[in-house]
Motif scaffolding. Structure first.
Motif, PDB file in Angstrom:
ATOM      1  N   ALA A  21       0.813  -1.219   0.000  1.00  0.00           N
ATOM      2  CA  ALA A  21       0.000   0.000   0.000  1.00  0.00           C
ATOM      3  C   ALA A  21       0.844   1.266   0.000  1.00  0.00           C
ATOM      4  CB  ALA A  21      -0.944   0.012   1.208  1.00  0.00           C
ATOM      5  N   SER A  22       2.085   1.154  -0.425  1.00  0.00           N
ATOM      6  CA  SER A  22       2.929   2.352  -0.355  1.00  0.00           C
ATOM      7  C   SER A  22       2.408   3.428  -1.302  1.00  0.00           C
ATOM      8  CB  SER A  22       4.371   1.999  -0.693  1.00  0.00           C
ATOM      9  OG  SER A  22       4.426   1.458  -1.985  1.00  0.00           O
ATOM     10  N   MET A  23       2.587   4.677  -0.899  1.00  0.00           N
ATOM     11  CA  MET A  23       2.020   5.791  -1.666  1.00  0.00           C
ATOM     12  C   MET A  23       3.119   6.787  -2.018  1.00  0.00           C
ATOM     13  SD  MET A  23      -1.131   6.490   0.891  1.00  0.00           S
ATOM     14  CE  MET A  23      -1.391   5.153   2.049  1.00  0.00           C
ATOM     15  N   THR A  24       2.899   7.497  -3.118  1.00  0.00           N
ATOM     16  CA  THR A  24       3.833   8.559  -3.475  1.00  0.00           C
ATOM     17  C   THR A  24       3.492   9.795  -2.634  1.00  0.00           C
ATOM     18  OG1 THR A  24       2.397   9.471  -5.156  1.00  0.00           O
ATOM     19  CG2 THR A  24       3.931   7.759  -5.869  1.00  0.00           C
ATOM     20  N   LYS A  25       4.397  10.768  -2.682  1.00  0.00           N
ATOM     21  CA  LYS A  25       4.142  12.002  -1.919  1.00  0.00           C
ATOM     22  C   LYS A  25       2.847  12.669  -2.392  1.00  0.00           C
ATOM     23  CE  LYS A  25       6.542  16.007  -2.397  1.00  0.00           C
ATOM     24  NZ  LYS A  25       7.759  16.817  -2.340  1.00  0.00           N
ATOM     25  N   GLU A  26       2.651  12.726  -3.707  1.00  0.00           N
ATOM     26  CA  GLU A  26       1.456  13.383  -4.237  1.00  0.00           C
ATOM     27  C   GLU A  26       0.200  12.651  -3.775  1.00  0.00           C
ATOM     28  OE1 GLU A  26       4.219  12.930  -5.971  1.00  0.00           O
ATOM     29  OE2 GLU A  26       4.744  15.051  -6.172  1.00  0.00           O
ATOM     30  N   GLU A  27       0.264  11.321  -3.761  1.00  0.00           N
ATOM     31  CA  GLU A  27      -0.900  10.545  -3.326  1.00  0.00           C
ATOM     32  C   GLU A  27      -1.179  10.797  -1.847  1.00  0.00           C
ATOM     33  OE1 GLU A  27      -0.472   6.869  -6.522  1.00  0.00           O
ATOM     34  OE2 GLU A  27       0.545   6.719  -4.609  1.00  0.00           O
ATOM     35  N   LYS A  28      -0.101  10.868  -1.057  1.00  0.00           N
ATOM     36  CA  LYS A  28      -0.277  11.145   0.375  1.00  0.00           C
ATOM     37  C   LYS A  28      -0.893  12.528   0.581  1.00  0.00           C
ATOM     38  CE  LYS A  28       2.845   8.289   2.934  1.00  0.00           C
ATOM     39  NZ  LYS A  28       3.687   8.338   4.112  1.00  0.00           N
ATOM     40  N   GLY A 478       0.136   1.076  -9.580  1.00  0.00           N
ATOM     41  CA  GLY A 478      -0.221   1.992 -10.664  1.00  0.00           C
ATOM     42  C   GLY A 478      -1.725   2.003 -10.833  1.00  0.00           C
ATOM     43  N   GLN A 479      -2.281   3.165 -11.153  1.00  0.00           N
ATOM     44  CA  GLN A 479      -3.719   3.258 -11.380  1.00  0.00           C
ATOM     45  C   GLN A 479      -4.008   3.765 -12.781  1.00  0.00           C
ATOM     46  OE1 GLN A 479      -2.653   4.941  -8.351  1.00  0.00           O
ATOM     47  NE2 GLN A 479      -3.157   3.150  -7.140  1.00  0.00           N
ATOM     48  N   LYS A 499       6.329   4.928 -12.134  1.00  0.00           N
ATOM     49  CA  LYS A 499       6.710   5.129 -10.723  1.00  0.00           C
ATOM     50  C   LYS A 499       8.030   4.418 -10.428  1.00  0.00           C
ATOM     51  CE  LYS A 499       2.194   5.906  -8.665  1.00  0.00           C
ATOM     52  NZ  LYS A 499       1.149   5.310  -7.843  1.00  0.00           N
ATOM     53  N   LEU A 500       8.171   3.216 -10.964  1.00  0.00           N
ATOM     54  CA  LEU A 500       9.445   2.508 -10.757  1.00  0.00           C
ATOM     55  C   LEU A 500      10.586   3.290 -11.394  1.00  0.00           C
ATOM     56  CD1 LEU A 500       8.643  -1.275 -11.344  1.00  0.00           C
ATOM     57  CD2 LEU A 500       9.513  -0.249  -9.244  1.00  0.00           C
ATOM     58  N   ASP A 501      10.281   3.822 -12.574  1.00  0.00           N
ATOM     59  CA  ASP A 501      11.286   4.589 -13.314  1.00  0.00           C
ATOM     60  C   ASP A 501      11.728   5.822 -12.518  1.00  0.00           C
ATOM     61  OD1 ASP A 501      12.721   5.199 -15.774  1.00  0.00           O
ATOM     62  OD2 ASP A 501      11.380   6.922 -15.888  1.00  0.00           O
ATOM     63  N   ALA A 502      10.744   6.457 -11.840  1.00  0.00           N
ATOM     64  CA  ALA A 502      11.067   7.682 -11.099  1.00  0.00           C
ATOM     65  C   ALA A 502      11.555   7.384  -9.684  1.00  0.00           C
ATOM     66  CB  ALA A 502       9.841   8.578 -11.049  1.00  0.00           C
TER      67      ALA A 502
END
Ligand code: KIV
Ligand code: ZN
Length: 511
Positions: A21-28, A478-479, A499-502
């Motif tokens: 369930a890890s989230m990116t900063k933007e998602e958080k 990914g969504q 996301k993996l790329d970044a």
């Protein structure tokens, strides 16, 4: 007299400890904004010392959230507390939540510390945290298996050190309501100056009793509940916010406290968290499950039609069901689109992201007659807000399936600005699409999860796809959303690859 029950949401910290369930900063940030709209009192935004990414996300959340307190978790160590203190610095209201285990098994086997050392560390951490904020919370990890006399000693010491909130966690989800209520009652009776602090409870759901245990603690004096949206969290999860809040609201005859949650925001928050984390909500989940207010049996339907309260203890609209407003249509302009995004609390990166989202909105409006808030949320979540890079971009896709023949897909991708095409067969059109993508990108990732949910009802609804990929110990979600689920699937797959790329994944906080 009704007391205030503080709702401490830990979706972004304990919730994020759900596998994958890890989230990116933007998602958080999106979730934090929605939690503020929901009216939670405290947002535990992460565990700053877990990774620089986590600290950065907390820092960003602390910059934008105004009405909720923004909190970071910290082990009772100098480094953790200092990193947490820096992360919450921009917050209008900031809290440090420091913890150390107090049960014999954790002290001996995990910490390898004596009880005296544990008390010393707890006191030192609280004192240090007070250098950053006067809002300091202390948790006695594994309180459920801790000896009562020792708990009293630790809590007494941290109150003297200046902690304002004392949290009693059932870390392993071992308790049952009667015992958990009794434990809270005894602590409040025995700890000196217990009336000067807020008592809190934090329950895990290993035996399916996290919400019930939390409510038992509330009935015995706890005035803060730590919980998560959809009950997300480590292992079987945490107490679910929606269950705790609605129990307190619905049973005003039993509880002498109330929350300041805007319950009409519950369903929207649940959907947002589910779509970002890729954790679907089971249909029969209390409050937020699709069937939570559906009456199937004829006897029930007849009763509800005659008098709603025969079978309904809550109103669906009070938790936000049916609130999905028909907001925009084919003829809506850019300004109407922009202001609806603002009303939904969606902040796009820049004008280009707005323009791109508007183009997608127009495209969707051509294919779908009614556009709801959920459609708009999905429209921006598979790009614009959440996408961190567009190294891999879908240019075109064609998929064909026919009875008796192997499904085929043709995919054209832009990879770093250069177009490439591939054709593949597969077990189904989605499988063929993923294989065609892989022939181009050769990512070497493992597909851990593929799930599809319809965003609104009807066969013209957008399908929202979540793809979880793992590579070399890194896991990302990914969504993608589209009225065509093959297209949605391709978008989700590429979103995960981007996301993996970044490099926007994060290590599990406990690692
Ligand atoms: O479950 C637990 O004990 C925790 C603490 C860090 C509060 O999550
Ligand atoms: Zn926990």
């Amino acid at each position: 007299m009704t007391d205030k029950l503080i709702i401490f949401d830990t979706t972004l910290r304990d919730g994020e400890q759900s596998p994958g369930a890890s989230m990116t900063k933007e998602e958080k940030l999106r979730i934090a904004r929605q939690l503020e709209k929901l009216g939670v009192d405290v947002i535990e935004a992460g565990f700053a010392a877990a990774s620089p990414g986590d600290a950065d996300a907390i820092h960003s959340i602390a910059q934008v959230i105004e009405r909720s307190t923004v909190c970071s978790l910290a082990r009772a160590s100098e480094k953790d507390v200092r990193v947490a203190g820096e992360a919450i610095k921009p917050a209008k209201h900031g809290r440090i939540h420091t913890f150390i285990a107090t049960s014999p098994i954790h002290m001996e086997k995990k910490l390898r510390m004596s009880p005296d050392e544990v008390v010393e560390r707890a006191v030192a951490a609280v004192k240090l945290a007070l250098e950053y904020t006067d809002d300091v919370e202390f948790s006695a990890e594994d309180a459920v298996r801790s000896e009562m006399d020792f708990l009293v000693r630790v809590f007494d010491a941290v109150i003297q050190a200046g902690a304002k909130t004392l949290n009693v966690p059932d870390t392993v989800g071992y308790s049952i309501p009667l015992l958990w209520g009794e434990r809270m009652k005894q602590l409040i009776e025995r700890v000196p100056n217990s009336n000067k602090v807020i008592w809190s409870t934090h329950c895990h759901n290993d035996l399916g009793m996290a919400s019930a245990n939390s409510l038992a603690a509330v009935m015995n004096g706890a005035r803060q509940v730590e919980c998560t949206i959809n009950g997300l969290g480590e292992r079987a999860g945490n107490a679910s916010l929606e269950e705790v809040v609605m129990a307190v609201k619905t049973r005003r005859d039993v509880f002498t406290c109330d929350t300041r949650i805007d319950t009409t925001q519950i369903v929207a928050t649940s959907k947002l968290v589910s779509s970002i984390t890729g954790y679907p909500v089971q249909p029969n989940k209390a409050i937020v499950g699709a069937n939570a207010f559906a009456h199937e049996s004829g006897i029930h339907q007849d009763g509800v039609l005659k008098h709603r309260e025969t079978y309904e203890i809550m109103r669906a609209e009070d938790v936000g069901w049916g609130a999905n407003k028909l907001t925009l249509g084919k003829l809506s302009g850019r300004n109407a689109f922009r202001s609806r995004l603002q009303e939904l609390g969606i902040v796009l990166k820049n004008e280009d992201a707005l323009n791109a989202a508007f183009v997608r909105f127009k495209d969707l409006a051509d294919r779908k007659s009614e556009i709801f808030d959920e459609d708009i949320q999905a429209l921006v979540s598979d790009d614009g807000v959440a996408q961190v890079s567009d190294h891999f971009r879908l240019v075109a896709i064609g998929a064909h399936s026919e009875t008796g023949k192997l499904p085929v897909a043709r995919v054209i991708l832009s990879v770093g600005g250069k177009e490439q095409q591939s054709d593949s067969q597969g077990g189904g059109p989605v499988d063929a699409t993923f294989k065609a993508i892989e022939q181009i990108v050769q990512s070497g990732t493992e597909l851990l999860l593929y799930s599809v949910n319809n965003i609104t009802s009807g066969t013209d609804a957008q399908g929202e796809v979540t793809v979880r990929l793992s590579k070399g110990g890194r896991v990302v979600n990914g969504q993608g959303a589209d009225t065509d689920i093959v297209v949605a699937s391709a978008k989700a797959y590429l979103n995960a690859l981007n996301k993996l790329d970044a490099g926007v994944d994060r290590a599990h906080p406990q690692v």
